[in-house]
Design a protein around this motif. Structure first.
Motif, PDB file in Angstrom:
ATOM      1  N   SER A  90      11.019  10.673  -7.302  1.00 33.29           N
ATOM      2  CA  SER A  90       9.735  10.431  -6.633  1.00 33.29           C
ATOM      3  C   SER A  90       9.337  11.659  -5.812  1.00 33.29           C
ATOM      4  N   ARG A  91      10.336  12.355  -5.282  1.00 34.36           N
ATOM      5  CA  ARG A  91      10.061  13.569  -4.486  1.00 34.36           C
ATOM      6  C   ARG A  91       9.306  14.610  -5.331  1.00 34.36           C
ATOM      7  N   GLU A  92       9.831  14.849  -6.550  1.00 36.82           N
ATOM      8  CA  GLU A  92       9.227  15.856  -7.423  1.00 36.82           C
ATOM      9  C   GLU A  92       7.866  15.381  -7.958  1.00 36.82           C
ATOM     10  N   ALA A  93       7.816  14.093  -8.319  1.00 36.22           N
ATOM     11  CA  ALA A  93       6.571  13.542  -8.872  1.00 36.22           C
ATOM     12  C   ALA A  93       5.451  13.598  -7.829  1.00 36.22           C
ATOM     13  N   MET A  94       5.797  13.300  -6.578  1.00 32.04           N
ATOM     14  CA  MET A  94       4.801  13.338  -5.498  1.00 32.04           C
ATOM     15  C   MET A  94       4.239  14.743  -5.346  1.00 32.04           C
ATOM     16  N   GLN A  95       5.140  15.728  -5.326  1.00 31.14           N
ATOM     17  CA  GLN A  95       4.715  17.110  -5.124  1.00 31.14           C
ATOM     18  C   GLN A  95       3.809  17.579  -6.249  1.00 31.14           C
ATOM     19  N   ARG A  96       4.232  17.261  -7.485  1.00 29.75           N
ATOM     20  CA  ARG A  96       3.430  17.687  -8.637  1.00 29.75           C
ATOM     21  C   ARG A  96       2.040  17.041  -8.590  1.00 29.75           C
ATOM     22  N   THR A  97       2.018  15.757  -8.197  1.00 31.70           N
ATOM     23  CA  THR A  97       0.731  15.054  -8.126  1.00 31.70           C
ATOM     24  C   THR A  97      -0.173  15.706  -7.078  1.00 31.70           C
ATOM     25  N   VAL A  98       0.386  15.946  -5.885  1.00 30.91           N
ATOM     26  CA  VAL A  98      -0.418  16.534  -4.808  1.00 30.91           C
ATOM     27  C   VAL A  98      -0.964  17.899  -5.241  1.00 30.91           C
ATOM     28  N   GLN A  99      -0.121  18.666  -5.930  1.00 32.16           N
ATOM     29  CA  GLN A  99      -0.518  20.042  -6.272  1.00 32.16           C
ATOM     30  C   GLN A  99      -1.455  20.145  -7.469  1.00 32.16           C
TER      31      GLN A  99
ATOM     32  N   GLY B 255      11.509   9.076   3.057  1.00 33.44           N
ATOM     33  CA  GLY B 255      10.264   8.643   3.706  1.00 33.44           C
ATOM     34  C   GLY B 255      10.203   7.137   3.899  1.00 33.44           C
ATOM     35  N   SER B 256      10.372   6.390   2.804  1.00 39.87           N
ATOM     36  CA  SER B 256      10.186   4.941   2.880  1.00 39.87           C
ATOM     37  C   SER B 256      11.250   4.258   3.746  1.00 39.87           C
ATOM     38  N   ALA B 257      12.319   4.974   4.102  1.00 37.89           N
ATOM     39  CA  ALA B 257      13.359   4.390   4.974  1.00 37.89           C
ATOM     40  C   ALA B 257      12.811   4.063   6.356  1.00 37.89           C
ATOM     41  N   CYS B 258      11.752   4.756   6.779  1.00 40.92           N
ATOM     42  CA  CYS B 258      11.217   4.500   8.124  1.00 40.92           C
ATOM     43  C   CYS B 258      10.595   3.113   8.214  1.00 40.92           C
ATOM     44  N   ARG B 259      10.343   2.474   7.057  1.00 44.53           N
ATOM     45  CA  ARG B 259       9.791   1.105   7.076  1.00 44.53           C
ATOM     46  C   ARG B 259      10.887   0.058   7.016  1.00 44.53           C
TER      47      ARG B 259
ATOM     48  N   CYS C  33       0.901  -1.158   0.000  1.00 42.42           N
ATOM     49  CA  CYS C  33       0.000   0.000   0.000  1.00 42.42           C
ATOM     50  C   CYS C  33       0.940   1.208   0.000  1.00 42.42           C
ATOM     51  N   LYS C  34       0.879   2.003  -1.057  1.00 36.57           N
ATOM     52  CA  LYS C  34       1.955   2.975  -1.315  1.00 36.57           C
ATOM     53  C   LYS C  34       1.885   4.257  -0.500  1.00 36.57           C
ATOM     54  N   TYR C  35       3.051   4.828  -0.304  1.00 38.93           N
ATOM     55  CA  TYR C  35       3.217   6.180   0.238  1.00 38.93           C
ATOM     56  C   TYR C  35       3.335   7.102  -0.974  1.00 38.93           C
ATOM     57  N   TRP C  36       2.380   8.004  -1.122  1.00 36.53           N
ATOM     58  CA  TRP C  36       2.450   8.911  -2.277  1.00 36.53           C
ATOM     59  C   TRP C  36       1.844  10.250  -1.863  1.00 36.53           C
ATOM     60  N   GLY C  37       2.686  11.212  -1.559  1.00 37.25           N
ATOM     61  CA  GLY C  37       2.214  12.548  -1.184  1.00 37.25           C
ATOM     62  C   GLY C  37       2.599  12.894   0.244  1.00 37.25           C
ATOM     63  N   LYS C  38       3.115  14.140   0.398  1.00 41.54           N
ATOM     64  CA  LYS C  38       3.585  14.558   1.733  1.00 41.54           C
ATOM     65  C   LYS C  38       2.742  15.703   2.272  1.00 41.54           C
ATOM     66  N   ARG C  39       2.587  15.714   3.594  1.00 42.81           N
ATOM     67  CA  ARG C  39       1.963  16.889   4.217  1.00 42.81           C
ATOM     68  C   ARG C  39       3.030  17.844   4.715  1.00 42.81           C
ATOM     69  N   ASP C  40       4.290  17.375   4.814  1.00 43.40           N
ATOM     70  CA  ASP C  40       5.412  18.249   5.175  1.00 43.40           C
ATOM     71  C   ASP C  40       6.624  17.758   4.384  1.00 43.40           C
ATOM     72  N   THR C  41       7.091  18.601   3.451  1.00 40.73           N
ATOM     73  CA  THR C  41       8.140  18.131   2.542  1.00 40.73           C
ATOM     74  C   THR C  41       9.510  18.119   3.197  1.00 40.73           C
TER      75      THR C  41
ATOM     76  N   THR D  69       2.967  -5.066  -8.477  1.00 46.15           N
ATOM     77  CA  THR D  69       2.986  -3.715  -7.951  1.00 46.15           C
ATOM     78  C   THR D  69       4.112  -2.969  -8.664  1.00 46.15           C
ATOM     79  N   GLN D  70       4.020  -1.644  -8.686  1.00 45.04           N
ATOM     80  CA  GLN D  70       5.009  -0.825  -9.423  1.00 45.04           C
ATOM     81  C   GLN D  70       5.265   0.448  -8.628  1.00 45.04           C
ATOM     82  N   ASP D  71       6.533   0.819  -8.506  1.00 45.19           N
ATOM     83  CA  ASP D  71       6.880   2.045  -7.781  1.00 45.19           C
ATOM     84  C   ASP D  71       7.212   3.165  -8.773  1.00 45.19           C
ATOM     85  N   ALA D  72       8.002   4.126  -8.344  1.00 44.85           N
ATOM     86  CA  ALA D  72       8.301   5.265  -9.221  1.00 44.85           C
ATOM     87  C   ALA D  72       9.413   4.875 -10.199  1.00 44.85           C
ATOM     88  N   GLY D  73       9.100   3.954 -11.085  1.00 47.95           N
ATOM     89  CA  GLY D  73      10.048   3.452 -12.073  1.00 47.95           C
ATOM     90  C   GLY D  73       9.319   2.463 -12.961  1.00 47.95           C
TER      91      GLY D  73
END
Ligand code: PMV
Length: 337
Positions: A211-220, A159-163, A36-44, A300-304
């Motif tokens: 993934s950092r840039e793609a996430m931000q663009r998606t959220v915005q 982000g994903s390092a915390c897992r 279940c993916k992490y996609w989008g930040k509330r604090d960059t 499943t597929q990640d940012a690649g």
């Protein structure tokens, strides 16, 4: 709150203290793949996610680090036996992170890193990299922090390092606090020895967009992203139930739907983002065809562009036959098949 302020808060009286013993520390952390993916930040800056996520560790693939104080009066990183040049992104990210913990400006680190993720596997190494680094820092500075505190610190690197602080299934609980102290990994107690993951690698080239840039663009910019939190809540519930009940169909269907929904939010961003190569699309068609023929396999597929196949051990011969070159990873005991 800034990263550096949070680190000072967490380290408390340890902050700025030079360790007396342990001049070399050694640690290993596994890679992880999100079901279940992490996609989008509330604090960059603090890498705080908008939603929770859930992953499984790849115990054979990860990062091993030897971290010591460098008497040569310069920072030095050796990756898989080669020095990392100071003008690379890898070097800058590593040093920016380690600067948060440097007790004195005149104090230098030497990191000897061995990534057991095969170079050709196309798996992100930042998750295991930051998790192993934080474990080594904990030893070097004798913080004696528990895994949850270390998970918070690892999240500040990626982000994903915390897992990646645990083997097996790990939920990253999004948390609600502004300082993110409740946003960390929590291991699930269940194991699933028959569950397999296969790596289908089409390209190991650098991503066209991080993934950092793609996430931000998606959220915005993505209208579809408005539905993402509800999708995650529902998928998360199904995936946890599937793990509890060892219901493979529910796991496969939910994990695949989650990845497809994540990529749909990216496609809907302005400008749209696609990580797929032609091989990604033909393989997805092949996976669907295999399912029509009764073989239980999901992706499943990640940012690649690469795919990770999810299946049970009993189906491994059929799946390996359909995808020669598939690298199968054991999830609940070390090694590959
Ligand atoms: O931790 P990052 O910034 O590399 O982001 C990882 C994002 C995905 O791999 C696409 C999803 C995930 O949960 O791992």
């Amino acid at each position: 709150m800034k990263k550096s302020e949070l680190v000072q808060q967490i380290l408390g009286s340890h902050f700025g203290k030079v360790p007396e013993n342990h001049r070399t520390a050694e640690a290993f952390a596994p890679s992880n793949i999100a079901l279940c993916k992490y996609w989008g930040k509330r604090d960059t800056d603090l890498n705080l996610p908008l939603t929770s996520s859930l992953s499984v560790a790849l115990p054979a693939f990860g990062s091993h680090i030897l971290l010591s104080v460098n008497s040569d009066k310069k920072d030095e990183i050796i990756l898989n036996d080669s020095p990392v040049q100071s003008d690379t992104q890898f070097y800058r990210r590593f040093i920016d992170y380690i600067n948060l913990f440097r007790p004195k400006l005149s104090w230098y680190f030497k990191a000897v890193i061995h990534s057991t993720v095969p170079v050709s596997a196309g798996l992100a190494s930042s998750a295991s990299g930051f998790a192993s680094l934080v474990l080594a820092l904990n030893q070097l500075f004798e913080w004696q922090f528990d895994r949850r505190q270390l998970s918070v610190l690892a999240r500040l690197g990626s982000g994903s390092a915390c897992r990646s602080l645990w083997d097996g299934f790990v939920e990253w609980q999004a948390g609600v606090r502004a300082d993110g102290m409740d946003s960390h990994g929590v291991p699930l107690e269940q194991i699933w020895p028959d569950l397999c993951l296969g790596l289908l690698i089409f390209s190991v080239d650098a991503k066209p967009i991080s993934s950092r840039e793609a996430m931000q663009r998606t959220v915005q910019t993505s209208r579809l992203y408005r539905d993402w939190p509800a999708q995650v809540s529902s998928d998360m519930e199904k995936i946890k139930k599937a793990i509890r009940e060892k219901n493979f169909l529910l796991l496969g269907e939910s994990a695949e739907a989650n990845a497809i929904a994540m990529h749909a939010t990216m496609a809907d961003a302005i400008p749209g983002i696609s990580y797929a190569l032609p091989e990604t699309k033909t393989s997805i068609q092949k996976i669907r065809q295999m399912r029509d023929e009764g073989i239980s396999v999901y992706f499943t597929q990640d940012a690649g562009p690469n795919l990770k196949l999810i299946f049970l051990r009993q189906d491994m011969p059929d799946i390996s036959r359909c995808f020669p070159g598939l690298q199968v990873v054991q999830l609940f005991s070390a090694g590959t098949f």
